[in-house]
Design a protein around this motif. Structure first.
Motif, PDB file in Angstrom:
ATOM      1  N   VAL A 480       0.829  -1.200   0.000  1.00 40.18           N
ATOM      2  CA  VAL A 480       0.000   0.000   0.000  1.00 40.18           C
ATOM      3  C   VAL A 480       0.869   1.258   0.000  1.00 40.18           C
ATOM      4  CG1 VAL A 480      -0.232   0.089   2.511  1.00 40.18           C
ATOM      5  CG2 VAL A 480      -2.018   1.046   1.084  1.00 40.18           C
ATOM      6  N   VAL A 510      -6.127   0.443   0.684  1.00 45.40           N
ATOM      7  CA  VAL A 510      -5.895   0.941   2.035  1.00 45.40           C
ATOM      8  C   VAL A 510      -6.930   0.371   3.005  1.00 45.40           C
ATOM      9  CG1 VAL A 510      -6.118   3.028   3.447  1.00 45.40           C
ATOM     10  CG2 VAL A 510      -4.670   3.051   1.410  1.00 45.40           C
ATOM     11  N   ALA A 513      -5.709  -3.037   4.051  1.00 46.18           N
ATOM     12  CA  ALA A 513      -4.278  -3.250   4.307  1.00 46.18           C
ATOM     13  C   ALA A 513      -4.028  -3.554   5.776  1.00 46.18           C
ATOM     14  CB  ALA A 513      -3.487  -2.017   3.887  1.00 46.18           C
ATOM     15  N   VAL A 519       0.344   1.943   5.280  1.00 46.63           N
ATOM     16  CA  VAL A 519      -0.846   2.803   5.200  1.00 46.63           C
ATOM     17  C   VAL A 519      -0.476   4.232   5.586  1.00 46.63           C
ATOM     18  CG1 VAL A 519      -3.169   3.209   6.074  1.00 46.63           C
ATOM     19  CG2 VAL A 519      -2.391   0.883   5.661  1.00 46.63           C
ATOM     20  N   ALA A 522       1.203   5.881   2.681  1.00 46.63           N
ATOM     21  CA  ALA A 522       0.196   6.271   1.689  1.00 46.63           C
ATOM     22  C   ALA A 522      -0.539   7.525   2.125  1.00 46.63           C
ATOM     23  CB  ALA A 522      -0.790   5.121   1.473  1.00 46.63           C
ATOM     24  N   LEU A 523      -0.887   7.603   3.412  1.00 49.58           N
ATOM     25  CA  LEU A 523      -1.592   8.779   3.923  1.00 49.58           C
ATOM     26  C   LEU A 523      -0.721  10.027   3.811  1.00 49.58           C
ATOM     27  CD1 LEU A 523      -3.860  10.234   5.371  1.00 49.58           C
ATOM     28  CD2 LEU A 523      -2.983   9.340   7.546  1.00 49.58           C
ATOM     29  N   THR A 550      -9.931   7.497   4.066  1.00 52.39           N
ATOM     30  CA  THR A 550      -9.858   6.050   4.300  1.00 52.39           C
ATOM     31  C   THR A 550      -8.595   5.677   5.059  1.00 52.39           C
ATOM     32  OG1 THR A 550     -11.079   5.665   2.243  1.00 52.39           O
ATOM     33  CG2 THR A 550      -9.892   3.804   3.165  1.00 52.39           C
ATOM     34  N   ALA A 551      -7.468   6.279   4.681  1.00 46.37           N
ATOM     35  CA  ALA A 551      -6.194   5.940   5.319  1.00 46.37           C
ATOM     36  C   ALA A 551      -6.162   6.402   6.773  1.00 46.37           C
ATOM     37  CB  ALA A 551      -5.038   6.564   4.537  1.00 46.37           C
ATOM     38  N   ARG A 554      -8.033   3.880   8.765  1.00 46.12           N
ATOM     39  CA  ARG A 554      -7.333   2.595   8.811  1.00 46.12           C
ATOM     40  C   ARG A 554      -6.129   2.639   9.740  1.00 46.12           C
ATOM     41  NH1 ARG A 554      -8.930  -2.520   8.199  1.00 46.12           N
ATOM     42  NH2 ARG A 554      -7.201  -3.881   7.594  1.00 46.12           N
ATOM     43  N   VAL A 555      -5.376   3.739   9.739  1.00 41.98           N
ATOM     44  CA  VAL A 555      -4.221   3.852  10.636  1.00 41.98           C
ATOM     45  C   VAL A 555      -4.680   3.762  12.083  1.00 41.98           C
ATOM     46  CG1 VAL A 555      -2.456   5.430  11.515  1.00 41.98           C
ATOM     47  CG2 VAL A 555      -2.708   5.102   9.061  1.00 41.98           C
ATOM     48  N   ALA A 575       3.185   7.023  10.759  1.00 40.79           N
ATOM     49  CA  ALA A 575       1.778   6.827  10.380  1.00 40.79           C
ATOM     50  C   ALA A 575       0.862   7.628  11.292  1.00 40.79           C
ATOM     51  CB  ALA A 575       1.432   5.342  10.427  1.00 40.79           C
TER      52      ALA A 575
END
Length: 750
Positions: A480, A510, A513, A519, A522-523, A550-551, A554-555, A575
């Motif tokens: 990701v 994401v 993931a 992640v 990616a964020l 979304t990220a 998810r984090v 993150a």
């Protein structure tokens, strides 16, 4: 007369000599060759007068990406000799195998990589019988260094034994049925004239049986690409480097330069040339090679050849002799010609040069009249239009529209892997304020083949770059974090239509993931593009906003689910820092309420089973979002530094503003004895690395002030001794003092 089937090993000089001799002797009506049937209407392109090696490059481009395949040809490829000799005697020459984009080739990128059975039980038994290391050495022993008398019979017996009554695969069954249909049609058309069929040796036994069994005699139809897809084939320059098994080529002969000499000059001259080439390469690199060494190598090669029953020194005879003459120290790994697969890194310098001499630096050249894909003309036109056709150093101002167009063009070349387009400076993320780029642009030997192969992705550079980026997104094993890099590359390439598509794909990746650090990366990347990148046109993008939201969620979910112990993990700390920045700077995008984020952060900070760095990061996240909590430092030295790393990563500014925190930390560290300090020191150093030099100096100044000392704070940061070494020395002195005191040897003890 029917068909004469010649089973060959691809890129074998001995097989090429056999094919040449039989075609000249038989003067057949048809010469049928294993090769892509969709090239039959364009065989004239192969005969334009190229410098070999070249390859037929084929692709199928569809909705889900591109399938690529190569069919390499060199001077001593039996397929090439069949093509040229058949044309010379007036035969009708045709390729008879399925197109490379056909589903039969779905799991391979090389038409001639059909030798998996070479390494089966039969080959293993033969290697044991002849006391050789592998299939390549076995082939040399049985075929290449022997005369041509009885060669056809030996080859037929070998391939019949190798294939037996087995099927290679369902895909190869389809190929063999198709090739057999061509043979039957050619035999029917030839009347009483012969037909010569040249294919890989593993296919020969099956083709003999299929043709003998009978069937239709009409010329088979050439398959068309599936609906909604596009397939094509072009010639590309190839190189010995790409042909060599030592560098990853999985079919045919290794050591292409040696076999080129064997084809041109015979085994004796090839052996002598290999010895001289190795000596020249070693001397050019200032590695000593004496005349006595060369004499010893040649003498030992002749002795090994006699011992192994070779009329002339074979490739491995010469190589083994060179090792004996030139390598006096021990070897850390097996010699590459005694194993299968690519050469491992870290080999002995002399052995590395031996392999390089075997490979050679021969590179193919296409005739100027060779048809090329439309992408090449499009690239050449853009080079001229953007003033980049002269190459060299290129400096670009991204605030200038023409500069931005030049940058996008060069980045498209870069993501397509075109050698010669190299960026040496420029922005590294959406939050990077750099507005200038520096490039080095030059056409290498790989420029032309790489562009031809890039045409599989699209007919224009933007289309090809977009397709290549989509392929990266869909690739197996793409993490990701790497997907966010694809998104940044898309922005650099100026592929506007790609943004929403990529954003949706990355948001989906994401959402499922499990890599917290990935992640977070990616964020961070996506947030930077969404916030800052007005130059590249991504600021405020709705597609990026979806990824940011979304990220962020998810984090938080992954961080709260992390348990256990272990050292500080910087990616997961970054993150959570990215979450902090998203909540602060993208409140209209992040759907999670600030109160909910703080709640998660405080749960992470207070749970006993959370890693120390995450506990510190949870406190720092809560604090940085306006909800400070009590700072409770871990009681154990091993967790102290990791906890502070998390705290400092998330709330560096807040820590600096609170004298009480630094005071508490000063007291905690001061209470550590020498052994405890030594345990905590590596993690403490990592924690304070989150502060830039100016802030570390401010902390040092505060610590001096607490002690009423008037010294330079900067001098504390510039020690001449490694702090860990100094701490270890202090701990050692303490242990020595304790030992002396225990034994009553310390001055002042009773």
């Amino acid at each position: 007369m029917g068909a004469e089937f010649i089973g060959v090993r691809h890129h074998s000089p001995a097989c090429a000599r056999l094919v040449r001799a039989r075609i000249r002797e038989l003067r057949p009506a048809h010469v049928l060759v294993e090769g892509p049937v969709d090239m039959n209407d364009r065989l004239g392109e192969l005969l334009l007068g190229h410098t070999l090696p070249i390859a037929v490059f084929s692709y199928l481009r569809g909705e889900h990406g591109s399938q690529l395949s190569w069919s390499p040809l060199c001077d001593y490829s039996p397929e090439w000799v069949a093509l040229t000799e058949g044309t010379a005697v007036g035969a009708r020459v045709r390729f008879i195998d399925l197109p490379a984009w056909h589903s039969a080739f779905a799991d391979r990128d090389n038409r001639y990589a059909d030798g998996a059975l070479r390494y089966g039980e039969v080959v293993d038994r033969l290697c044991r019988e002849f006391t050789v290391d592998n299939a390549d050495t076995l082939w040399d022993h049985m075929v290449e260094v022997h005369g041509d008398d009885g060669l056809a019979e030996r080859l037929a017996a070998y391939f019949d034994l190798l294939r037996g009554d087995t099927s290679v695969s369902a895909a190869d069954d389809d190929r063999e049925r198709y090739m057999a249909a061509w043979v039957r049609a050619a035999v029917a058309d030839a009347g009483d004239r012969p037909v010569v069929v040249v294919t890989g040796g593993l296919h020969r036994p099956a083709l003999v049986k299929l043709v003998a069994a009978g069937g239709g005699t009409d010329w088979p139809a050439v398959p068309s690409p599936p609906p909604g897809s596009e397939g094509a084939s072009y010639l590309v320059p190839y190189s010995n480097q790409r042909l060599d098994a030592f560098t990853g080529y999985q079919s045919g002969m290794p050591s292409p330069e040696y076999y080129q000499r064997l084809w041109e000059d015979g085994p004796e001259a090839a052996a002598q040339g290999l010895v001289q080439s190795v000596a020249d390469r070693l001397r050019a690199r200032n590695q000593p090679v004496s005349t006595a060494d060369l004499i010893a190598a040649r003498t030992q090669a002749g002795g090994l050849a006699a011992l192994r029953g070779h009329a002339h020194p074979a490739r491995t005879d010469v190589l083994d002799a060179l090792v004996s003459a030139l390598v006096s120290d021990g070897l850390d790994q097996r010699l590459p010609w005694t194993t299968e697969g690519t050469m491992a890194p870290g080999g002995h310098p002399a052995v590395v040069q031996m392999v390089a001499a075997l490979t050679g630096d021969r590179t193919g050249r296409l005739h100027p009249d060779t048809p090329l894909p439309p992408l090449l003309a499009a690239v050449d036109a853009e080079l001229v239009d953007l003033g980049l056709d002269t190459g060299g150093a290129v400096r670009i101002d991204l605030t200038d529209p023409r500069g931005l167009a030049r940058s996008s063009f060069l980045h498209r070349l870069r993501v397509l892997g075109i050698p010669g387009a190299t960026r040496t400076a420029g922005p590294t993320g959406g939050a990077d304020p750099t507005a200038r780029e520096e490039w080095e642009l030059r056409r290498t030997d790989r420029w032309l083949p790489a562009l031809i192969e890039a045409a599989a992705h699209g007919a224009t550079l933007p289309d090809a770059a977009a397709a290549a980026l989509r392929r990266r997104v869909l690739g197996r094993g793409t993490g990701v974090g790497e997907l966010a890099g694809v998104l940044f590359d898309a922005a650099l390439c100026g592929v506007d239509a790609l943004a929403a598509d990529l954003g949706e794909r990355i948001a989906d990746a994401v959402a499922t993931a499990t890599d917290l650090g990935g992640v977070g990366a990616a964020l961070a990347t996506t947030l930077g593009l969404w916030r800052h990148d007005r130059l590249l046109g991504t600021a405020g993008s709705p597609a990026l906003a979806a990824v940011v939201d979304t990220a962020t969620t998810r984090v938080l979910w992954l961080a709260e689910g992390t348990h256990g112990a272990g050292p500080a993990d910087v990616p997961r700390l970054l993150a959570l820092a990215a979450v902090r920045d998203a909540v602060r700077h993208a409140p209209t995008v992040v759907t999670a309420a600030v109160e909910d984020v703080i709640g998660v952060a405080q749960r992470i900070a207070t749970r006993a089973d959370v890693p120390a760095d995450l506990a510190g990061a949870g406190l720092g996240l809560s604090w940085s979002l306006g909800a400070p909590g009590p700072v409770r430092l871990p009681p154990t030295p091993a967790r102290l530094g990791d906890f502070l790393a998390g705290l400092f990563a998330l709330a560096r500014e807040e820590v600096l503003a609170e004298d009480a925190v630094l005071g508490l930390l000063d007291e905690r560290v001061g209470d550590l004895d020498d052994e405890e300090f030594l345990i905590a020191l590596p993690a403490l150093r990592q924690a304070f690395a989150f502060f830039p030099p100016a802030e570390r100096e401010a902390i040092a100044h505060g610590l001096l002030a607490r002690r009423g000392l008037r010294r330079s704070a900067r001098s504390l940061l510039r020690t001449t001794t490694d702090p860990v070494l100094a701490a270890e020395a202090a701990a050692l002195e303490t242990r020595v003092d304790a030992l002396l005191a225990r034994e009553g040897l310390l001055r002042g003890t009773p």
